[in-house]
Write a protein that holds these residues in place. Sequence first.
Motif, mmCIF file in Angstrom:
data_model
loop_
_atom_site.group_PDB
_atom_site.id
_atom_site.type_symbol
_atom_site.label_atom_id
_atom_site.label_comp_id
_atom_site.label_asym_id
_atom_site.label_seq_id
_atom_site.Cartn_x
_atom_site.Cartn_y
_atom_site.Cartn_z
ATOM 1 N N LEU A 170 0.827 -1.198 0.000
ATOM 2 C CA LEU A 170 0.000 0.000 0.000
ATOM 3 C C LEU A 170 0.864 1.252 0.000
ATOM 4 O O LEU A 170 0.607 2.206 -0.743
ATOM 5 N N VAL A 171 1.902 1.236 0.817
ATOM 6 C CA VAL A 171 2.799 2.385 0.896
ATOM 7 C C VAL A 171 3.460 2.644 -0.456
ATOM 8 O O VAL A 171 3.519 3.785 -0.927
ATOM 9 N N LYS A 186 2.437 1.740 -3.400
ATOM 10 C CA LYS A 186 1.440 2.163 -4.393
ATOM 11 C C LYS A 186 1.189 3.665 -4.285
ATOM 12 O O LYS A 186 1.120 4.373 -5.293
ATOM 13 N N LEU A 187 1.037 4.152 -3.056
ATOM 14 C CA LEU A 187 0.807 5.581 -2.842
ATOM 15 C C LEU A 187 2.044 6.391 -3.208
ATOM 16 O O LEU A 187 1.943 7.487 -3.763
ATOM 17 N N ARG A 188 3.202 5.842 -2.918
ATOM 18 C CA ARG A 188 4.443 6.530 -3.237
ATOM 19 C C ARG A 188 4.619 6.656 -4.742
ATOM 20 O O ARG A 188 5.021 7.709 -5.252
ATOM 21 N N ALA A 229 2.342 6.819 -6.803
ATOM 22 C CA ALA A 229 1.348 7.778 -7.303
ATOM 23 C C ALA A 229 1.756 9.221 -7.023
ATOM 24 O O ALA A 229 1.036 10.161 -7.367
ATOM 25 N N GLU A 256 2.450 10.522 -3.916
ATOM 26 C CA GLU A 256 2.028 11.044 -2.615
ATOM 27 C C GLU A 256 3.238 11.314 -1.715
ATOM 28 O O GLU A 256 4.240 10.601 -1.778
ATOM 29 N N ILE A 298 0.824 9.759 2.846
ATOM 30 C CA ILE A 298 0.742 8.305 3.031
ATOM 31 C C ILE A 298 0.411 7.987 4.477
ATOM 32 O O ILE A 298 -0.408 7.115 4.770
ATOM 33 N N ALA A 329 -3.199 8.579 5.057
ATOM 34 C CA ALA A 329 -4.007 7.530 4.443
ATOM 35 C C ALA A 329 -4.028 6.270 5.309
ATOM 36 O O ALA A 329 -5.077 5.626 5.483
#
Length: 217
Positions: free
Chosen positions: A174-175, A177-179, A181, A183, A188, A191
């Motif tokens: 998850l981390v 994926k957000l990174r 993107a 973020e 993060i 989130a």
Amino acid sequence: MKQYITYIRVSTAEQGKSGLGLEAQTRDISLYLEQYSEVPYEIIGEFKDIQSGGDDDRPQLIEALALARKTGAELLVAKLDRLSRKVSFIATIMDDPKVKLRVASMPHADKFSLHIYAALAEQERDFISTRTKAALQAAKARGVKLGGMRDKTMKRNEAAKAKADRFAASVLPLVQKLRDAGETLQAIADALNDAGKQSPRGGQWTATSVKRVIARA
């Protein structure tokens, strides 16, 4: 315009690679500049050492002091012990008429206050060292095998590291994926908190704890 030269230091290569110690110092310096500095201001030099505070022969510090003497800019450090752990060395710098010193964590401290603080900190370190040696000697006198104590400590540390690695692996997808993107670390963290996921220590996520997970992975 107010001018600064910033100096940050960590003691080990591991701290330097992780960025955590350096990140905290950079944060404190930024906080000082935002909340306490005269405005406008500019930073004319940034210096960083990865070396023990007991070693006064640090190339980046030497360059920072030289620039401070040449320009009259204020030397800004996050904490006094980042400059040195020796009262004698700190006193020499404070007695130098060409060096202006400012400590971010003590924004209103004058030279006298900084000298007293450095002396008390050195005295405390000496006492802790003496106390630790006395405790080891007492344990040895009781027949405790000090090597065995270190082995147990190492095993506990290894177990803790393995647990932290497993936790990091569980949230990393998850981390990451957000990174990917774009973020920020704080976004993060927000989130993860919104998703009800606890940090490794069971509390709220912060930008620093997110960075630790990424570094561990």
